[in-house]
Design a protein around this motif. Structure first.
Motif, PDB file in Angstrom:
ATOM      1  N   MET A   1      16.900   9.307  -7.995  1.00  0.00           N
ATOM      2  CA  MET A   1      15.521   9.043  -7.992  1.00  0.00           C
ATOM      3  C   MET A   1      14.804   9.689  -6.420  1.00  0.00           C
ATOM      4  SD  MET A   1      15.241   7.017 -10.701  1.00  0.00           S
ATOM      5  CE  MET A   1      16.198   5.735 -10.374  1.00  0.00           C
ATOM      6  N   ARG A   2      14.039  10.042  -6.201  1.00  0.00           N
ATOM      7  CA  ARG A   2      13.382  10.297  -4.859  1.00  0.00           C
ATOM      8  C   ARG A   2      12.355   8.731  -4.616  1.00  0.00           C
ATOM      9  NH1 ARG A   2       8.175  12.384  -3.156  1.00  0.00           N
ATOM     10  NH2 ARG A   2       8.280  12.694  -5.826  1.00  0.00           N
ATOM     11  N   SER A   3      12.594   8.836  -3.907  1.00  0.00           N
ATOM     12  CA  SER A   3      11.905   7.207  -3.368  1.00  0.00           C
ATOM     13  C   SER A   3       9.837   7.710  -2.496  1.00  0.00           C
ATOM     14  CB  SER A   3      12.245   6.427  -2.457  1.00  0.00           C
ATOM     15  OG  SER A   3      12.214   7.881  -0.849  1.00  0.00           O
ATOM     16  N   ILE A   4       8.918   7.306  -3.396  1.00  0.00           N
ATOM     17  CA  ILE A   4       7.821   7.418  -3.310  1.00  0.00           C
ATOM     18  C   ILE A   4       7.171   6.203  -2.093  1.00  0.00           C
ATOM     19  CG2 ILE A   4       7.141   8.241  -5.569  1.00  0.00           C
ATOM     20  CD1 ILE A   4       6.193   5.908  -6.752  1.00  0.00           C
ATOM     21  N   TRP A   5       7.663   4.885  -2.088  1.00  0.00           N
ATOM     22  CA  TRP A   5       7.573   4.247  -1.180  1.00  0.00           C
ATOM     23  C   TRP A   5       8.564   3.450  -0.611  1.00  0.00           C
ATOM     24  CZ3 TRP A   5       7.134  -1.580  -0.879  1.00  0.00           C
ATOM     25  CH2 TRP A   5       6.616  -1.669  -0.059  1.00  0.00           C
ATOM     26  N   ASN A   6       8.420   3.827   0.519  1.00  0.00           N
ATOM     27  CA  ASN A   6       9.268   2.493   1.665  1.00  0.00           C
ATOM     28  C   ASN A   6       8.688   1.253   2.173  1.00  0.00           C
ATOM     29  OD1 ASN A   6      11.211   4.163   0.976  1.00  0.00           O
ATOM     30  ND2 ASN A   6      10.947   5.325   3.301  1.00  0.00           N
ATOM     31  N   GLY A   7       8.966  -0.592   1.970  1.00  0.00           N
ATOM     32  CA  GLY A   7       8.785  -1.211   2.588  1.00  0.00           C
ATOM     33  C   GLY A   7       9.569  -2.683   2.265  1.00  0.00           C
ATOM     34  N   THR A   8       9.373  -3.522   2.234  1.00  0.00           N
ATOM     35  CA  THR A   8      10.165  -5.343   2.314  1.00  0.00           C
ATOM     36  C   THR A   8       9.736  -5.885   1.690  1.00  0.00           C
ATOM     37  OG1 THR A   8       8.570  -6.011   3.869  1.00  0.00           O
ATOM     38  CG2 THR A   8      10.555  -4.527   4.371  1.00  0.00           C
ATOM     39  N   ILE A   9      10.836  -6.690   0.362  1.00  0.00           N
ATOM     40  CA  ILE A   9       9.789  -7.497  -0.025  1.00  0.00           C
ATOM     41  C   ILE A   9      10.168  -9.005   0.419  1.00  0.00           C
ATOM     42  CG2 ILE A   9      10.636  -9.042  -2.663  1.00  0.00           C
ATOM     43  CD1 ILE A   9      12.000  -6.524  -3.580  1.00  0.00           C
ATOM     44  N   SER A  10       8.563  -9.563   0.328  1.00  0.00           N
ATOM     45  CA  SER A  10       8.469 -10.893   1.111  1.00  0.00           C
ATOM     46  C   SER A  10       8.907 -11.801   0.263  1.00  0.00           C
ATOM     47  CB  SER A  10       7.365 -10.389   2.076  1.00  0.00           C
ATOM     48  OG  SER A  10       7.051 -12.502   2.701  1.00  0.00           O
ATOM     49  N   PHE A  11       9.759 -12.398   0.703  1.00  0.00           N
ATOM     50  CA  PHE A  11      10.927 -14.094  -0.314  1.00  0.00           C
ATOM     51  C   PHE A  11      10.692 -15.215   0.662  1.00  0.00           C
ATOM     52  CE2 PHE A  11      14.242 -15.730  -2.793  1.00  0.00           C
ATOM     53  CZ  PHE A  11      13.597 -16.696  -3.132  1.00  0.00           C
ATOM     54  N   GLY A  12       9.148 -15.370   1.095  1.00  0.00           N
ATOM     55  CA  GLY A  12       9.009 -16.272   1.846  1.00  0.00           C
ATOM     56  C   GLY A  12       9.710 -16.088   3.770  1.00  0.00           C
ATOM     57  N   LEU A  13      10.649 -16.881   3.795  1.00  0.00           N
ATOM     58  CA  LEU A  13      10.772 -16.000   5.204  1.00  0.00           C
ATOM     59  C   LEU A  13      12.114 -14.951   4.982  1.00  0.00           C
ATOM     60  CD1 LEU A  13      10.844 -19.292   7.248  1.00  0.00           C
ATOM     61  CD2 LEU A  13       9.139 -17.853   7.350  1.00  0.00           C
ATOM     62  N   VAL A  14      12.312 -14.631   3.549  1.00  0.00           N
ATOM     63  CA  VAL A  14      13.395 -13.636   3.699  1.00  0.00           C
ATOM     64  C   VAL A  14      12.709 -12.057   3.447  1.00  0.00           C
ATOM     65  CG1 VAL A  14      15.348 -13.088   2.503  1.00  0.00           C
ATOM     66  CG2 VAL A  14      15.636 -15.677   2.519  1.00  0.00           C
ATOM     67  N   SER A  15      13.474 -11.181   4.506  1.00  0.00           N
ATOM     68  CA  SER A  15      13.093 -10.047   4.389  1.00  0.00           C
ATOM     69  C   SER A  15      13.828  -9.225   3.176  1.00  0.00           C
ATOM     70  CB  SER A  15      12.141  -9.604   5.470  1.00  0.00           C
ATOM     71  OG  SER A  15      11.049 -10.032   5.901  1.00  0.00           O
ATOM     72  N   ILE A  16      13.681  -8.000   2.449  1.00  0.00           N
ATOM     73  CA  ILE A  16      14.944  -7.118   1.523  1.00  0.00           C
ATOM     74  C   ILE A  16      13.902  -6.315   1.803  1.00  0.00           C
ATOM     75  CG2 ILE A  16      15.818  -7.030  -0.364  1.00  0.00           C
ATOM     76  CD1 ILE A  16      14.862 -10.381  -1.092  1.00  0.00           C
ATOM     77  N   PRO A  17      14.688  -5.315   2.493  1.00  0.00           N
ATOM     78  CA  PRO A  17      14.251  -3.391   2.860  1.00  0.00           C
ATOM     79  C   PRO A  17      14.047  -3.559   1.495  1.00  0.00           C
ATOM     80  CG  PRO A  17      15.246  -4.075   5.025  1.00  0.00           C
ATOM     81  CD  PRO A  17      15.460  -5.245   3.354  1.00  0.00           C
ATOM     82  N   VAL A  18      13.292  -2.254   0.818  1.00  0.00           N
ATOM     83  CA  VAL A  18      14.217  -1.831  -0.296  1.00  0.00           C
ATOM     84  C   VAL A  18      12.596  -0.057  -0.355  1.00  0.00           C
ATOM     85  CG1 VAL A  18      13.890  -3.413  -2.013  1.00  0.00           C
ATOM     86  CG2 VAL A  18      11.120  -3.029  -1.219  1.00  0.00           C
ATOM     87  N   LYS A  19      13.237   0.351  -1.282  1.00  0.00           N
ATOM     88  CA  LYS A  19      13.057   2.033  -1.489  1.00  0.00           C
ATOM     89  C   LYS A  19      11.702   1.778  -2.971  1.00  0.00           C
ATOM     90  CE  LYS A  19      16.702   4.180  -0.781  1.00  0.00           C
ATOM     91  NZ  LYS A  19      17.146   5.351  -0.323  1.00  0.00           N
ATOM     92  N   LEU A  20      10.438   2.497  -3.431  1.00  0.00           N
ATOM     93  CA  LEU A  20      10.547   1.704  -4.589  1.00  0.00           C
ATOM     94  C   LEU A  20      10.565   3.821  -5.379  1.00  0.00           C
ATOM     95  CD1 LEU A  20       8.861   0.691  -5.811  1.00  0.00           C
ATOM     96  CD2 LEU A  20       6.378   1.871  -5.427  1.00  0.00           C
ATOM     97  N   MET A  21      11.017   3.816  -6.424  1.00  0.00           N
ATOM     98  CA  MET A  21      11.274   4.954  -7.456  1.00  0.00           C
ATOM     99  C   MET A  21      10.129   4.564  -8.709  1.00  0.00           C
ATOM    100  SD  MET A  21      15.155   5.101  -6.785  1.00  0.00           S
ATOM    101  CE  MET A  21      16.137   5.027  -4.719  1.00  0.00           C
ATOM    102  N   ASN A  22      10.103   6.004  -8.882  1.00  0.00           N
ATOM    103  CA  ASN A  22       9.539   6.133 -10.329  1.00  0.00           C
ATOM    104  C   ASN A  22      10.790   5.898 -11.422  1.00  0.00           C
ATOM    105  OD1 ASN A  22       6.671   5.921 -10.439  1.00  0.00           O
ATOM    106  ND2 ASN A  22       7.645   8.435  -9.452  1.00  0.00           N
ATOM    107  N   ALA A  23      10.459   4.457 -12.172  1.00  0.00           N
ATOM    108  CA  ALA A  23      11.022   4.055 -13.848  1.00  0.00           C
ATOM    109  C   ALA A  23      11.021   4.907 -15.076  1.00  0.00           C
ATOM    110  CB  ALA A  23      11.187   2.904 -13.775  1.00  0.00           C
ATOM    111  N   THR A  24       9.462   5.344 -14.711  1.00  0.00           N
ATOM    112  CA  THR A  24       9.461   6.204 -15.914  1.00  0.00           C
ATOM    113  C   THR A  24       9.215   8.016 -15.764  1.00  0.00           C
ATOM    114  OG1 THR A  24       6.867   5.590 -15.637  1.00  0.00           O
ATOM    115  CG2 THR A  24       8.379   4.341 -17.002  1.00  0.00           C
TER     116      THR A  24
END
Length: 410
Positions: A1-24
């Motif tokens: 699947m092709r990603s449409i957005w790149n960023g991070t999840i901010s979980f307090g002081l924890v950062s999780i680099p993620v890619k956003l993909m269409n689920a539908t």
């Protein structure tokens, strides 16, 4: 699947680099507008209202139209200068039970994938924390130039992001509910419950878009040049007054028939003529089967008896062939007839045996009465192997008639 957005999840002081993909994905069939006269496709073009000239994408920009119709130009630089902390971050605001989120707020759905090997550990940590707490995370993120509300939840081993509408974007259902004076009886509720129990749970995996399939078949038929016959549509009974109880009862009955559940009708079906006819037919079939089995058994015994008779007849024919030179190879039917005739002859000879004995006792008396002819002309002995018409009864001497009699009885 092709990603449409790149960023991070901010979980307090924890950062999780993620890619956003269409689920539908959208499976709706899209159509083009054409010119009916010649079938040419109609396209939309960007034309300036002032000079009526067509403009390209590079010559277009954004603007805000005020309530009085005033156009206020807004550039990309203006938007980029705004403070938007969620431009590249999914900022988790808190955690709530899944039931706390109104389903009316659900919008688009996305999958979140790790962006790089170092993100695997914090990603798994957040996933397992959400799973164990049985809660969802409420977050804010920015996508396509605007800030949005989202919900993070676990699906299998993946964290999914559901876009949510803002609470002020949900309209209040004013004036939508029916009149509050409508009364529902308990009997109607009981029938509604029975109907719900009969229909059971819906299997969402088996549901599909019937209309889309019909459109695809229509397009395929048109492309192949096949004629398309319109299907008749039932007219809706709008404004028709119905008996609610009768409609519920009929609905329960129809649902039971469609789902194969006929528990209530089983006792009634036993007294139907169809059921009794089936019982009779099965009894007849059972009797016919037993009759055929008995006939098969008798046929087997008959075959064994016939084979025994044929063997005995064959042995007897072989003996006769060795004695008198008669052929022994005959058909089965002739062997059966010969054996039956010989059996009847044997029975007849056994019946005549007492008569012959009595004739032997009375033979001296007859010879005494015929003394004078016996003295004048001695009786001729019959030829060897020939039988007299009375099996020795016409002989004047009892000793001369014993030999043919013994051969006949043998």
């Amino acid at each position: 699947m092709r990603s449409i957005w790149n960023g991070t999840i901010s979980f307090g002081l924890v950062s999780i680099p993620v890619k956003l993909m269409n689920a539908t994905e959208n499976h709706s069939i899209s159509f083009r507008q054409i010119h009916l006269a010649d079938g040419g496709r109609i396209r939309y073009r960007k034309v300036c209202e002032l000079d009526e000239q067509e403009v390209t994408g590079a010559e277009t920009g954004k603007a805000y139209e005020d309530a009085d119709g005033t156009i206020i130009p807004i550039t990309d630089e203006d938007l980029a200068s705004l403070p938007l902390p969620t431009a590249k971050t999914i900022e988790i605001e808190g955690f709530v039970p899944a039931s706390a989120v109104d389903t009316l707020q659900l919008d688009s759905a996305y999958y979140l994938a790790v962006n790089g090997v170092p993100a695997a550990k914090p990603y798994a940590l957040l996933r397992e924390a959400l799973r164990r707490s049985e809660k969802v995370a409420v977050a804010k993120y920015a996508l396509r130039g605007r800030e949005r509300l989202g919900m993070l939840r676990v699906i299998d081993d993946v964290i999914a992001l559901h876009g949510l509408l803002w609470p002020d974007e949900i309209r209040a259902p004013e004036g939508v509910a029916p009149d509050s004076n409508v009364k529902v009886r308990d009997a109607e509720l009981d029938l509604a419950d029975a109907l719900m129990n009969t229909l059971g749970e819906a299997d969402l995996d088996t549901l599909h878009d019937d209309y889309r399939e019909a459109v695809e078949e229509l397009v395929a038929a048109k492309a192949a040049g096949e004629p398309v016959e319109p299907e008749g549509e039932e007219e809706p009974d709008e404004g028709k007054v119905i008996d609610l109880m009768a409609a519920l009862e009929n609905s329960v009955r129809a649902a039971k028939e469609s789902h194969g559940g006929q528990e209530d009708d089983g006792e009634v079906a036993e007294v139907h003529p169809i059921s009794s006819g089936k019982g009779k037919a099965s009894a007849k079939r059972g009797g016919g089967t037993r009759k055929k089995a008995a006939e098969a058994a008798r046929g087997t015994d008959g075959k064994k008896t016939a084979q025994g008779k044929e063997t005995a007849a064959g042995k007897k024919a072989a003996a006769e062939e060795s004695a008198g030179g008669k052929p022994a190879a005959r058909k089965t039917a002739s062997q059966k007839t010969a054996s039956e005739k010989k059996a009847s002859q044997k029975t007849a000879s056994e019946k005549r045996a007492p008569e012959e004995k009595s004739s032997e006792k009375s033979a001296p008396k007859k010879s005494a009465s015929r003394k004078s002819p016996a003295k004048k002309a001695p009786a001729r002995k019959p030829a060897a192997g020939r039988k007299t018409a009375s099996d020795g009864r016409g002989d004047t001497s009892g000793t001369s008639s014993r030999q043919p009699r013994k051969r006949t009885s043998a």
